[in-house]
Design a protein around this motif. Structure first.
Motif, mmCIF file in Angstrom:
data_model
loop_
_atom_site.group_PDB
_atom_site.id
_atom_site.type_symbol
_atom_site.label_atom_id
_atom_site.label_comp_id
_atom_site.label_asym_id
_atom_site.label_seq_id
_atom_site.Cartn_x
_atom_site.Cartn_y
_atom_site.Cartn_z
ATOM 1 N N VAL A 122 6.062 -5.638 18.668
ATOM 2 C CA VAL A 122 5.290 -4.488 19.119
ATOM 3 C C VAL A 122 3.802 -4.629 18.807
ATOM 4 O O VAL A 122 3.015 -3.761 19.148
ATOM 5 N N ASN A 123 3.402 -5.698 18.119
ATOM 6 C CA ASN A 123 1.987 -5.908 17.844
ATOM 7 C C ASN A 123 1.672 -7.405 17.889
ATOM 8 O O ASN A 123 2.576 -8.233 17.913
ATOM 9 N N PRO A 124 0.372 -7.764 17.923
ATOM 10 C CA PRO A 124 0.002 -9.168 18.091
ATOM 11 C C PRO A 124 -0.106 -9.977 16.797
ATOM 12 O O PRO A 124 -0.799 -10.994 16.761
ATOM 13 N N VAL A 125 0.553 -9.550 15.742
ATOM 14 C CA VAL A 125 0.532 -10.316 14.493
ATOM 15 C C VAL A 125 1.290 -11.628 14.698
ATOM 16 O O VAL A 125 2.391 -11.645 15.252
ATOM 17 N N ILE A 126 0.691 -12.728 14.269
ATOM 18 C CA ILE A 126 1.297 -14.054 14.416
ATOM 19 C C ILE A 126 1.860 -14.491 13.067
ATOM 20 O O ILE A 126 1.184 -14.401 12.038
ATOM 21 N N ASN A 127 3.092 -14.945 13.076
ATOM 22 C CA ASN A 127 3.741 -15.434 11.863
ATOM 23 C C ASN A 127 4.038 -16.922 12.005
ATOM 24 O O ASN A 127 4.608 -17.354 13.016
ATOM 25 N N LEU A 128 3.652 -17.687 10.997
ATOM 26 C CA LEU A 128 3.905 -19.127 10.977
ATOM 27 C C LEU A 128 4.843 -19.452 9.817
ATOM 28 O O LEU A 128 4.624 -19.014 8.695
ATOM 29 N N SER A 129 5.878 -20.208 10.125
ATOM 30 C CA SER A 129 6.813 -20.664 9.094
ATOM 31 C C SER A 129 7.013 -22.167 9.280
ATOM 32 O O SER A 129 7.310 -22.617 10.390
ATOM 33 N N VAL A 143 8.625 -24.513 3.380
ATOM 34 C CA VAL A 143 7.555 -24.959 2.491
ATOM 35 C C VAL A 143 6.277 -24.152 2.670
ATOM 36 O O VAL A 143 5.366 -24.235 1.835
ATOM 37 N N TYR A 144 6.203 -23.353 3.753
ATOM 38 C CA TYR A 144 4.958 -22.620 3.987
ATOM 39 C C TYR A 144 5.202 -21.426 4.898
ATOM 40 O O TYR A 144 5.924 -21.529 5.891
ATOM 41 N N ASN A 145 4.604 -20.300 4.556
ATOM 42 C CA ASN A 145 4.631 -19.098 5.390
ATOM 43 C C ASN A 145 3.239 -18.488 5.418
ATOM 44 O O ASN A 145 2.548 -18.459 4.392
ATOM 45 N N GLU A 146 2.831 -18.013 6.564
ATOM 46 C CA GLU A 146 1.537 -17.320 6.645
ATOM 47 C C GLU A 146 1.574 -16.321 7.792
ATOM 48 O O GLU A 146 2.215 -16.550 8.814
ATOM 49 N N GLU A 147 0.866 -15.227 7.585
ATOM 50 C CA GLU A 147 0.756 -14.178 8.597
ATOM 51 C C GLU A 147 -0.700 -14.093 9.042
ATOM 52 O O GLU A 147 -1.608 -14.057 8.212
ATOM 53 N N PHE A 148 -0.919 -14.090 10.339
ATOM 54 C CA PHE A 148 -2.276 -13.998 10.894
ATOM 55 C C PHE A 148 -2.420 -12.663 11.610
ATOM 56 O O PHE A 148 -1.763 -12.420 12.619
ATOM 57 N N ARG A 149 -3.276 -11.809 11.072
ATOM 58 C CA ARG A 149 -3.505 -10.503 11.677
ATOM 59 C C ARG A 149 -4.848 -10.480 12.396
ATOM 60 O O ARG A 149 -5.850 -10.977 11.871
ATOM 61 N N PRO A 150 -4.896 -9.907 13.596
ATOM 62 C CA PRO A 150 -6.189 -9.773 14.274
ATOM 63 C C PRO A 150 -7.069 -8.797 13.504
ATOM 64 O O PRO A 150 -6.566 -7.941 12.757
ATOM 65 N N LEU A 151 -8.367 -8.918 13.664
ATOM 66 C CA LEU A 151 -9.309 -8.055 12.959
ATOM 67 C C LEU A 151 -10.041 -7.156 13.946
ATOM 68 O O LEU A 151 -10.330 -7.567 15.074
ATOM 69 N N PRO A 152 -10.336 -5.919 13.532
ATOM 70 C CA PRO A 152 -11.117 -5.021 14.389
ATOM 71 C C PRO A 152 -12.576 -5.479 14.400
ATOM 72 O O PRO A 152 -13.368 -5.095 13.537
#
Length: 215
Positions: A122-129, A143-152
């Motif tokens: 429901v939103n454009p948050v990108i998750n990398l695993s 071995v790695y997780n990160e969340e990328f959130r867009p910024l206003p």
């Protein structure tokens, strides 16, 4: 299952199956005529900047850090918005299996499996695993997780900080104490935030922030 294969040696996509064509609305011929750069342009521009500037770097770093022998395999999952031929965007989860690294060029031969997650996302948050698979033991280790959130982007650094506190339910007095700011300065920032985001209330601001993935 929608599948594509990118040949790192040829620097080209060499396979798309019928379900992938159905997912994107393109024919096999149309897809094969796309070079990697043209194919990448079908990813939403905001998502593409994250994939190109951050995700590729994280995956390459992980391959150097965690792949200790040729039998081990790197797998990474990423979600983004992929443009259908009709112009609409589809949220997809892409499971990527790196089959070979071409270190001279930095390319990788990759088998990718796509899942339509429109009903979940429901939103454009990108998750990398990122995971490492050891065929000898069949153990898959994350071995790695990160969340990328867009910024206003319309907000200043301080306004972004205050916006997050507003959407967290903090009052102007709370924020002035937390940030050691003058109460009236907080109120001024508050008005600017609502004005720049075209929101009429804190409730509207929170809804917008959730929809855009800012929080």
């Amino acid at each position: 299952i929608p599948i594509s294969f990118f040949d790192g040696r040829k620097n080209a996509f060499t396979y798309f199956n019928a379900p992938f064509c159905n997912l994107t609305g393109y024919t096999e011929e149309e897809l094969y005529n796309l070079n990697p750069q043209e194919f990448a342009q079908h990813i939403h521009a905001k998502d593409l900047s994250v994939v190109m500037d951050k995700v590729i770097e994280r995956v390459q770093d992980a391959s150097v850090k965690y792949i200790k022998n040729k039998k081990q395999q790197l797998v990474f999952n990423i979600n983004y918005r992929l443009r259908h031929k009709n112009g609409c965007y589809i949220h997809v989860l892409v499971q990527n299996m790196v089959l070979e690294w071409i270190h001279a060029t930095g390319n990788a031969s990759t088998l990718s499996i796509y899942t339509n997650i429109n009903h979940l996302k429901v939103n454009p948050v990108i998750n990398l695993s990122i995971m490492v698979v050891d065929p000898a033991t069949t153990i898959c280790s994350t071995v790695y997780n990160e969340e990328f959130r867009p910024l206003p982007e319309m907000l200043s650094r301080r306004e972004k900080e205050i916006m997050k506190l507003i959407t967290d339910g903090k009052t102007a007095n709370d924020i002035s104490l937390l940030l050691s700011m003058n109460f009236y300065t907080v109120r001024s920032h508050w008005r600017n935030i609502l004005g720049k985001t075209d929101c009429k209330s804190n409730v509207e601001l929170k809804v917008l922030a959730q929809e855009e993935g800012w929080i």
